[in-house]
Design an enzyme around this catalytic site. Structure first.
Site, PDB file in Angstrom:
ATOM      1  N   HIS A 111       0.806  -1.229   0.000  1.00  9.49           N
ATOM      2  CA  HIS A 111       0.000   0.000   0.000  1.00  9.49           C
ATOM      3  C   HIS A 111       0.841   1.282   0.000  1.00  9.49           C
ATOM      4  CE1 HIS A 111      -3.584  -2.247   0.082  1.00  9.49           C
ATOM      5  NE2 HIS A 111      -3.773  -2.362   1.370  1.00  9.49           N
ATOM      6  N   HIS A 184      -9.679   2.318   0.904  1.00  4.82           N
ATOM      7  CA  HIS A 184      -9.651   1.196   1.839  1.00  4.82           C
ATOM      8  C   HIS A 184     -10.751   1.299   2.892  1.00  4.82           C
ATOM      9  CE1 HIS A 184      -7.704  -2.094   4.058  1.00  4.82           C
ATOM     10  NE2 HIS A 184      -6.865  -2.206   3.050  1.00  4.82           N
ATOM     11  N   GLU A 310     -11.702  -3.452  -2.507  1.00  4.95           N
ATOM     12  CA  GLU A 310     -10.733  -2.492  -3.021  1.00  4.95           C
ATOM     13  C   GLU A 310     -10.595  -2.646  -4.535  1.00  4.95           C
ATOM     14  OE1 GLU A 310      -7.081  -3.024  -0.585  1.00  4.95           O
ATOM     15  OE2 GLU A 310      -8.431  -4.224   0.652  1.00  4.95           O
TER      16      GLU A 310
END
Length: 345
Positions: A111, A184, A310
């Site tokens: 991420h 998220h 996501e």
């Protein structure tokens, strides 16, 4: 007060943090902060006049910077970049040049690194109170977390009178760079209470991406039929949980047109969430690793308190040539559109 935003506090970086409210004619409200472009609340006005807040979060922006929360950090409600999910060996090549990005997931990157877009103070661009559209931007400097190029990212949020929350990403770079953005949010259609075990999920996908022991995609596809990954019809999470899901589903679409890729419904509250996207993949995470923390309304969160859907391009695609392109070059414009559509059962 910055353009209809409520001032919260000044970040250690020196930038001011604000809270913005989008609210429609039905009484539905979405709260967004420019810290991490976090969606803090998505409060649906129900037919019986009650409010159902369908995302996990904190009531105060300051809590997202709390040291205890950051130790067991679940990226709750935040924008994710420069690169969503995992990059194998935290490295990649562009035009035969090697790049080494920060390692925050063992030997890999997750991420966007240690301080990704989820921990940045985004700049205010505009807010239209009549149409309920908020625009924020973040300028990621060349070399941040090891990524090349100065990248300008814009995110635009819109709440319409159908209670749908729409968000779009756009981005440009002055050097070839790797970009794969997502958001998220953790959804729980029961006002954030209890677990999502009884939530029923449908995903428009017949293939998943194989992952190695570090949950990094290998480049191989696995057909979902006759496995616990077959969500082409609705299945409750607790029917087949087996430790939970942290899995990428390739959706059945061959273009970048906005289309439905996943649905979640709760018979308890009579709500269905449909996820529409221009992206070719949706990553299902059922929150089995969610830490035990106290969230808003004094609710105790923990494993399986919420699930994420996501939308993005294939994880680790920067290292797998047959996967969709995630290189953004000067003169090109990155674009992604998503809709969280609310339907009553």
């Amino acid at each position: 007060m910055e353009k209809a935003g409520q001032f919260c506090f000044t970040h250690p970086s020196g930038k001011d943090i604000y809270l913005y409210s989008l609210h429609n004619a039905n009484g539905t409200e979405v709260l967004i902060t420019n810290y991490g472009a976090i969606i803090m609340a998505y409060k649906i006005s129900m037919p019986d006049k009650t409010v159902n807040d369908i995302v996990l979060g904190f009531e105060n922006v300051h809590d997202y910077l709390n040291a205890d929360y950051l130790k067991t950090y679940p990226f709750m409600g935040a924008a994710v970049g420069r690169y969503a999910n995992r990059i194998k060996n935290a490295s990649f090549q562009i035009d035969d040049k090697d790049f080494f990005v920060s390692k925050n997931w063992g030997n890999d990157q997750l991420h966007g690194g240690f301080d990704g877009f989820d921990k940045k103070v985004w700049d205010f661009v505009s807010f239209n109170e009549e149409s309920n559209i908020l625009q924020l931007k973040y300028n990621s400097p060349d070399g941040e977390e090891g990524f090349p190029g100065n990248l300008e990212v814009n995110i635009c949020f819109e709440l319409n009178d159908d209670n749908d929350l729409i968000y779009e990403y756009t981005a440009t770079s002055d050097q070839p760079t790797a970009v794969n953005l997502t958001h998220h949010g953790y959804f729980n259609l029961n006002n954030g209470e209890g677990t999502i075990g009884e939530h029923e999920v449908k995903i428009y996908s017949d293939r998943i991406l194989e992952q190695d022991e570090g949950l990094v995609t290998t480049g191989n596809y696995i057909f979902a039929a006759d496995t616990k990954y077959d969500f082409r019809e609705f299945h409750a999470i607790n029917e087949r949980v087996n430790g939970g899901y942290d899995q990428s589903f390739v959706v059945d679409k061959n273009d970048t047109q906005l289309s439905i890729v996943a649905e979640v419904q709760s018979k308890k509250t009579g709500l269905k969430l449909q996820v529409l996207t221009s992206e070719p993949l949706v990553h299902l995470y059922t929150g089995q690793g969610f830490p035990k923390i106290r969230g808003k309304y004094n609710t105790e969160y923990g494993p399986f308190s919420g699930l994420c859907l996501e939308t993005q391009k294939h994880p680790n695609a920067i290292n797998i040539s047959k996967f969709p392109n995630t290189v953004l070059r000067p003169g090109e414009k990155y674009f992604q559109k998503n809709v969280y559509k609310i339907v009553e059962l």
